[in-house]
Scaffold this active site. Structure first.
Site, PDB file in Angstrom:
ATOM      1  N   ILE A  60       0.866  -1.161   0.000  1.00 24.75           N
ATOM      2  CA  ILE A  60       0.000   0.000   0.000  1.00 24.75           C
ATOM      3  C   ILE A  60       0.916   1.228   0.000  1.00 24.75           C
ATOM      4  O   ILE A  60       2.058   1.165   0.457  1.00 24.75           O
ATOM      5  CB  ILE A  60      -0.981   0.025   1.193  1.00 24.75           C
ATOM      6  N   ASP A  61       0.422   2.322  -0.530  1.00 28.91           N
ATOM      7  CA  ASP A  61       1.245   3.518  -0.689  1.00 28.91           C
ATOM      8  C   ASP A  61       1.770   4.005   0.652  1.00 28.91           C
ATOM      9  O   ASP A  61       1.151   3.780   1.708  1.00 28.91           O
ATOM     10  CB  ASP A  61       0.432   4.641  -1.331  1.00 28.91           C
TER      11      ASP A  61
END
Length: 306
Positions: free
Chosen positions: A146-147
């Site tokens: 995930i970012d």
């Protein structure tokens, strides 16, 4: 460099009695190249004795599998350990952990000098607890990401054996991921689907765009929870996992995520308002299905005023 061997001993479920070892390995989503290595190296044992993969399982059989590091496309995990950050591990078994990642923390290093990432912190956590997985020293292996700006649930494997299995579960949508996001504006409908391909933005190398270069199919489902003033809280589910997918898709319908400095604007927020809320995860090797839910971090408000 030490070459590790990994061993798993599993009691097959009753539904596999009478099935061949090969059929069970396929059911467990073990890749063909690894099944071939097990067969050629005679690394398949029943109750301690080698058996060919056409052997039909009997009641109370113990199936042992031995894997070599060289069997995997995933390289050996060698992230330098960093003890400076305690992690919120919300689920753990012998093969994997699910971590509630805070916003602002990178998933993995991009250079040898970087050691302040989730995988560095997990390397230290595993070492401190003297963990073993599949008969070898447990090390963190990335399954999905995930970012940096996104918080929430992320799966990390403890051994390379389960990495291709979990990747296949993600690809086939066996693992389901649910996100929460505050977006700008008011959505008139209660739900919808964004089905637009995403590719590279040729003018901005670190960004993606709808119908960009080498665009790939991408689909995001959204469900409105409530609206506060000019902002709306959405629940989102992914059918695909493209880079920046949720961010690009929401910006493409003119409802960028609040605090998204790449595809919207930061305004007064200290972070981007996107949180990976939960995972539905069938555990490898016929383990039970788990619904793993995070708590909302303190910097992700239930009511948002901008």
């Amino acid at each position: 460099m030490t070459t590790w061997h990994y061993q798993m001993t599993i009691t097959p479920n009753s539904e596999h009695i009478g099935q061949s070892i090969k059929a069970v390995l396929i059911h467990w989503l073990i890749p063909q190249r690894i099944r071939g290595a097990l067969r050629l190296k005679q690394h398949v044992r029943i109750n301690g004795l080698y058996r060919p993969t056409n052997y039909q399982l009997q009641a109370n059989d113990q199936l042992s599998l031995v894997f070599d590091q060289a069997d995997f496309r995933t390289g050996e995990s060698q992230y330098p350990a960093n003890n400076s950050h305690a992690l919120d591990i919300i689920f753990e078994n012998d093969d994997l952990v699910v971590v509630n990642k805070p916003a602002g923390m990178k998933m993995h290093p991009h250079s040898p000098s970087e050691t302040d990432t989730l995988l560095n912190f997990l390397a230290a956590n595993f070492s401190k607890r003297h963990l073993y997985s599949a008969g070898a020293i447990a090390k963190p292996y990335m399954v999905h990401r995930i970012d940096r700006e996104t918080s929430g649930a992320v799966i990390v494997a403890k051994n390379p054996v389960v990495v291709p299995i979990l990747n296949r579960m993600l690809k086939e949508k066996v693992i389901q991921r649910t996100y929460l996001a505050w977006v700008q504006g008011i959505l008139l409908k209660n739900s919808g689907t964004i089905d637009r391909p995403i590719g590279r933005d040729i003018s901005k190398p670190f960004q993606r765009q709808v119908n960009g270069v080498q665009a790939q199919h991408a689909k995001t489902h959204w469900f409105k929870i409530h609206t506060v003033f000019q902002n709306t809280l959405l629940r989102l589910q992914l059918d695909t996992g493209r880079m920046h997918q949720i961010r690009v898709h929401l910006a493409s319908i003119n409802h960028p995520i609040v605090g998204d400095s790449l595809y919207g604007q930061r305004l007064n927020q200290q972070r981007m308002m996107l949180h990976a809320m939960s995972l539905t995860l069938p555990l490898p090797f016929d383990g039970p299905k788990r619904i793993i839910t995070t708590s909302l971090p303190s910097d992700f408000p239930k009511q948002l005023h901008v």
